[in-house]
Scaffold this motif. Structure first.
Motif, PDB file in Angstrom:
ATOM      1  N   GLY A   1       7.591  44.734  -1.153  1.00  0.00           N
ATOM      2  CA  GLY A   1       8.270  45.457  -2.218  1.00  0.00           C
ATOM      3  C   GLY A   1       7.230  46.131  -3.097  1.00  0.00           C
ATOM      4  N   SER A   2       7.679  46.720  -4.186  1.00  0.00           N
ATOM      5  CA  SER A   2       6.737  47.445  -5.038  1.00  0.00           C
ATOM      6  C   SER A   2       5.711  46.515  -5.695  1.00  0.00           C
ATOM      7  CB  SER A   2       7.486  48.253  -6.104  1.00  0.00           C
ATOM      8  OG  SER A   2       8.296  47.393  -6.878  1.00  0.00           O
ATOM      9  N   ASN A   3       6.108  45.262  -6.002  1.00  0.00           N
ATOM     10  CA  ASN A   3       5.184  44.339  -6.665  1.00  0.00           C
ATOM     11  C   ASN A   3       5.032  42.998  -5.956  1.00  0.00           C
ATOM     12  OD1 ASN A   3       4.630  46.029  -8.926  1.00  0.00           O
ATOM     13  ND2 ASN A   3       6.647  45.532  -9.725  1.00  0.00           N
ATOM     14  N   TYR A   4       5.556  42.897  -4.749  1.00  0.00           N
ATOM     15  CA  TYR A   4       5.498  41.609  -4.062  1.00  0.00           C
ATOM     16  C   TYR A   4       5.306  41.800  -2.560  1.00  0.00           C
ATOM     17  CZ  TYR A   4      10.324  42.531  -2.682  1.00  0.00           C
ATOM     18  OH  TYR A   4      11.458  43.093  -2.155  1.00  0.00           O
ATOM     19  N   HIS A   5       4.874  40.695  -1.947  1.00  0.00           N
ATOM     20  CA  HIS A   5       4.714  40.670  -0.491  1.00  0.00           C
ATOM     21  C   HIS A   5       5.169  39.289  -0.013  1.00  0.00           C
ATOM     22  CE1 HIS A   5       3.020  41.736   3.410  1.00  0.00           C
ATOM     23  NE2 HIS A   5       2.570  40.490   3.472  1.00  0.00           N
TER      24      HIS A   5
ATOM     25  N   LEU B   1      13.860  40.426  -8.635  1.00  0.00           N
ATOM     26  CA  LEU B   1      14.950  40.945  -7.816  1.00  0.00           C
ATOM     27  C   LEU B   1      16.150  41.180  -8.713  1.00  0.00           C
ATOM     28  CD1 LEU B   1      14.497  38.502  -4.841  1.00  0.00           C
ATOM     29  CD2 LEU B   1      13.635  40.837  -5.047  1.00  0.00           C
ATOM     30  N   TYR B   2      16.888  42.232  -8.439  1.00  0.00           N
ATOM     31  CA  TYR B   2      18.020  42.580  -9.283  1.00  0.00           C
ATOM     32  C   TYR B   2      19.296  42.561  -8.474  1.00  0.00           C
ATOM     33  CZ  TYR B   2      14.410  43.776 -12.491  1.00  0.00           C
ATOM     34  OH  TYR B   2      13.314  43.702 -13.303  1.00  0.00           O
ATOM     35  N   GLY B   3      20.227  41.738  -8.921  1.00  0.00           N
ATOM     36  CA  GLY B   3      21.526  41.683  -8.283  1.00  0.00           C
ATOM     37  C   GLY B   3      21.456  41.102  -6.893  1.00  0.00           C
ATOM     38  N   THR B   4      22.598  41.129  -6.248  1.00  0.00           N
ATOM     39  CA  THR B   4      22.683  40.593  -4.905  1.00  0.00           C
ATOM     40  C   THR B   4      23.278  41.638  -3.988  1.00  0.00           C
ATOM     41  OG1 THR B   4      24.806  39.605  -5.471  1.00  0.00           O
ATOM     42  CG2 THR B   4      22.867  38.194  -5.647  1.00  0.00           C
TER      43      THR B   4
ATOM     44  N   THR C   1      20.473  38.415  10.960  1.00  0.00           N
ATOM     45  CA  THR C   1      20.716  39.831  11.248  1.00  0.00           C
ATOM     46  C   THR C   1      21.629  40.008  12.446  1.00  0.00           C
ATOM     47  OG1 THR C   1      18.717  39.914  12.580  1.00  0.00           O
ATOM     48  CG2 THR C   1      18.514  40.574  10.269  1.00  0.00           C
ATOM     49  N   GLY C   2      21.978  38.918  13.110  1.00  0.00           N
ATOM     50  CA  GLY C   2      22.882  38.996  14.244  1.00  0.00           C
ATOM     51  C   GLY C   2      22.183  39.136  15.582  1.00  0.00           C
ATOM     52  N   SER C   3      20.911  39.443  15.576  1.00  0.00           N
ATOM     53  CA  SER C   3      20.186  39.571  16.837  1.00  0.00           C
ATOM     54  C   SER C   3      19.677  38.189  17.241  1.00  0.00           C
ATOM     55  CB  SER C   3      19.021  40.547  16.688  1.00  0.00           C
ATOM     56  OG  SER C   3      18.065  40.028  15.806  1.00  0.00           O
ATOM     57  N   PRO C   4      19.456  37.962  18.522  1.00  0.00           N
ATOM     58  CA  PRO C   4      18.991  36.648  18.945  1.00  0.00           C
ATOM     59  C   PRO C   4      17.573  36.338  18.480  1.00  0.00           C
ATOM     60  CG  PRO C   4      19.212  38.139  20.828  1.00  0.00           C
ATOM     61  CD  PRO C   4      19.710  38.863  19.625  1.00  0.00           C
ATOM     62  N   GLU C   5      16.791  37.344  18.191  1.00  0.00           N
ATOM     63  CA  GLU C   5      15.416  37.129  17.744  1.00  0.00           C
ATOM     64  C   GLU C   5      15.241  37.658  16.329  1.00  0.00           C
ATOM     65  OE1 GLU C   5      12.869  35.581  19.285  1.00  0.00           O
ATOM     66  OE2 GLU C   5      14.324  35.063  20.816  1.00  0.00           O
ATOM     67  N   PRO C   6      14.447  36.971  15.504  1.00  0.00           N
ATOM     68  CA  PRO C   6      14.155  37.482  14.168  1.00  0.00           C
ATOM     69  C   PRO C   6      13.428  38.824  14.248  1.00  0.00           C
ATOM     70  CG  PRO C   6      13.477  35.203  14.390  1.00  0.00           C
ATOM     71  CD  PRO C   6      13.838  35.684  15.757  1.00  0.00           C
ATOM     72  N   GLN C   7      13.582  39.613  13.217  1.00  0.00           N
ATOM     73  CA  GLN C   7      12.907  40.905  13.162  1.00  0.00           C
ATOM     74  C   GLN C   7      11.461  40.703  12.744  1.00  0.00           C
ATOM     75  OE1 GLN C   7      16.821  42.349  10.934  1.00  0.00           O
ATOM     76  NE2 GLN C   7      15.152  43.761  10.700  1.00  0.00           N
ATOM     77  N   SER C   8      10.605  41.689  13.004  1.00  0.00           N
ATOM     78  CA  SER C   8       9.222  41.586  12.538  1.00  0.00           C
ATOM     79  C   SER C   8       9.061  42.230  11.166  1.00  0.00           C
ATOM     80  CB  SER C   8       8.262  42.224  13.532  1.00  0.00           C
ATOM     81  OG  SER C   8       8.593  43.574  13.714  1.00  0.00           O
ATOM     82  N   THR C   9       9.941  43.168  10.820  1.00  0.00           N
ATOM     83  CA  THR C   9       9.916  43.753   9.483  1.00  0.00           C
ATOM     84  C   THR C   9      11.333  43.792   8.934  1.00  0.00           C
ATOM     85  OG1 THR C   9      10.159  45.997  10.336  1.00  0.00           O
ATOM     86  CG2 THR C   9       7.911  45.225   9.932  1.00  0.00           C
ATOM     87  N   TYR C  10      11.447  43.605   7.646  1.00  0.00           N
ATOM     88  CA  TYR C  10      12.723  43.601   6.950  1.00  0.00           C
ATOM     89  C   TYR C  10      12.605  44.561   5.776  1.00  0.00           C
ATOM     90  CZ  TYR C  10      13.710  39.195   9.381  1.00  0.00           C
ATOM     91  OH  TYR C  10      13.925  38.238  10.320  1.00  0.00           O
ATOM     92  N   ARG C  11      13.677  45.269   5.473  1.00  0.00           N
ATOM     93  CA  ARG C  11      13.669  46.130   4.292  1.00  0.00           C
ATOM     94  C   ARG C  11      13.674  45.243   3.058  1.00  0.00           C
ATOM     95  NH1 ARG C  11      18.376  49.948   4.472  1.00  0.00           N
ATOM     96  NH2 ARG C  11      17.353  50.709   2.612  1.00  0.00           N
ATOM     97  N   GLY C  12      12.977  45.661   2.001  1.00  0.00           N
ATOM     98  CA  GLY C  12      12.794  44.837   0.822  1.00  0.00           C
ATOM     99  C   GLY C  12      14.060  44.553   0.045  1.00  0.00           C
TER     100      GLY C  12
ATOM    101  N   PHE D   1       5.127  35.680 -10.987  1.00  0.00           N
ATOM    102  CA  PHE D   1       6.327  35.662 -11.818  1.00  0.00           C
ATOM    103  C   PHE D   1       7.558  35.801 -10.947  1.00  0.00           C
ATOM    104  CE2 PHE D   1       9.673  37.852 -14.166  1.00  0.00           C
ATOM    105  CZ  PHE D   1       9.784  37.048 -15.283  1.00  0.00           C
ATOM    106  N   VAL D   2       8.642  35.147 -11.345  1.00  0.00           N
ATOM    107  CA  VAL D   2       9.939  35.298 -10.690  1.00  0.00           C
ATOM    108  C   VAL D   2      11.017  35.393 -11.764  1.00  0.00           C
ATOM    109  CG1 VAL D   2       9.304  34.042  -8.588  1.00  0.00           C
ATOM    110  CG2 VAL D   2      10.289  32.795 -10.509  1.00  0.00           C
ATOM    111  N   ASN D   3      12.113  36.059 -11.422  1.00  0.00           N
ATOM    112  CA  ASN D   3      13.263  36.037 -12.314  1.00  0.00           C
ATOM    113  C   ASN D   3      14.321  35.107 -11.737  1.00  0.00           C
ATOM    114  OD1 ASN D   3      14.394  37.546 -10.258  1.00  0.00           O
ATOM    115  ND2 ASN D   3      14.773  39.365 -11.494  1.00  0.00           N
ATOM    116  N   SER D   4      15.483  35.039 -12.370  1.00  0.00           N
ATOM    117  CA  SER D   4      16.507  34.096 -11.943  1.00  0.00           C
ATOM    118  C   SER D   4      17.033  34.401 -10.535  1.00  0.00           C
ATOM    119  CB  SER D   4      17.659  34.059 -12.945  1.00  0.00           C
ATOM    120  OG  SER D   4      18.248  35.344 -13.066  1.00  0.00           O
ATOM    121  N   SER D   5      17.078  35.665 -10.138  1.00  0.00           N
ATOM    122  CA  SER D   5      17.524  35.996  -8.783  1.00  0.00           C
ATOM    123  C   SER D   5      16.548  35.462  -7.740  1.00  0.00           C
ATOM    124  CB  SER D   5      17.688  37.513  -8.620  1.00  0.00           C
ATOM    125  OG  SER D   5      18.768  37.973  -9.376  1.00  0.00           O
ATOM    126  N   ALA D   6      15.270  35.495  -8.041  1.00  0.00           N
ATOM    127  CA  ALA D   6      14.269  34.958  -7.114  1.00  0.00           C
ATOM    128  C   ALA D   6      14.370  33.427  -7.046  1.00  0.00           C
ATOM    129  CB  ALA D   6      12.873  35.387  -7.535  1.00  0.00           C
TER     130      ALA D   6
END
Length: 142
Positions: A8-12, A30-33, A49-60, A89-94
């Motif tokens: 993400g913009s400030n996290y990995h 993180l903001y909202g759900t 994600t519904g696929s049998p294998e986990p993805q290697s990259t996920y959108r933030g 730092f984390v917020n309540s959503s995190a």
């Protein structure tokens, strides 16, 4: 299996399946759900994600991080390490994501979780200790 990452913009967030380690770094605000995935949306034994294998990259974002964590849990590793020593730092959503992740591990009862924290970061001692209420068997290391 390859490393799985979210940036993400400030996290990995990265998962190294060889080391069975999930690492969070940076500032996780993180903001909202939006696009939120319920813990039980993914069928057992399949990735969120519904696929049998986990993805290697996920959108933030919230849902991407939750999907990654669910994909890891449904692989049923015997041991798993969550390294948040560089998570400033984390917020309540995190915090919510960590709580749901730990609750899912408690429900599955197949994985021993070890959390590596940093006592110098003001939010970690209390927030991480509270996770032991949800999963008493977790090991917390500062």
């Amino acid at each position: 299996m390859n490393m799985m990452e979210i940036t993400g913009s400030n996290y990995h967030v990265a998962y190294d399946p060889e080391a069975q380690m999930i690492t969070f770094r940076g500032i996780l605000r993180l903001y909202g759900t939006d696009g939120y995935v319920e813990l039980h949306d993914a069928p057992r034994g399949r990735s969120a994600t519904g696929s049998p294998e986990p993805q290697s990259t996920y959108r933030g974002g919230y849902s991407a991080i939750m999907k990654l964590l669910m994909d890891i849990v449904y692989q049923h590793p015997a041991e798993l390490t969550l390294d948040v020593r560089e998570l400033q730092f984390v917020n309540s959503s995190a915090i919510n994501i960590f709580s749901k992740f730990v609750m899912l591990l408690a429900e599955e009862q197949t994985t021993h979780l070890r959390i590596l924290g940093n006592q110098k970061l003001f939010w970690q001692p209390q927030a991480l200790s509270n996770l032991k209420v949800l999963l008493p068997s977790l090991t917390l290391i500062f």
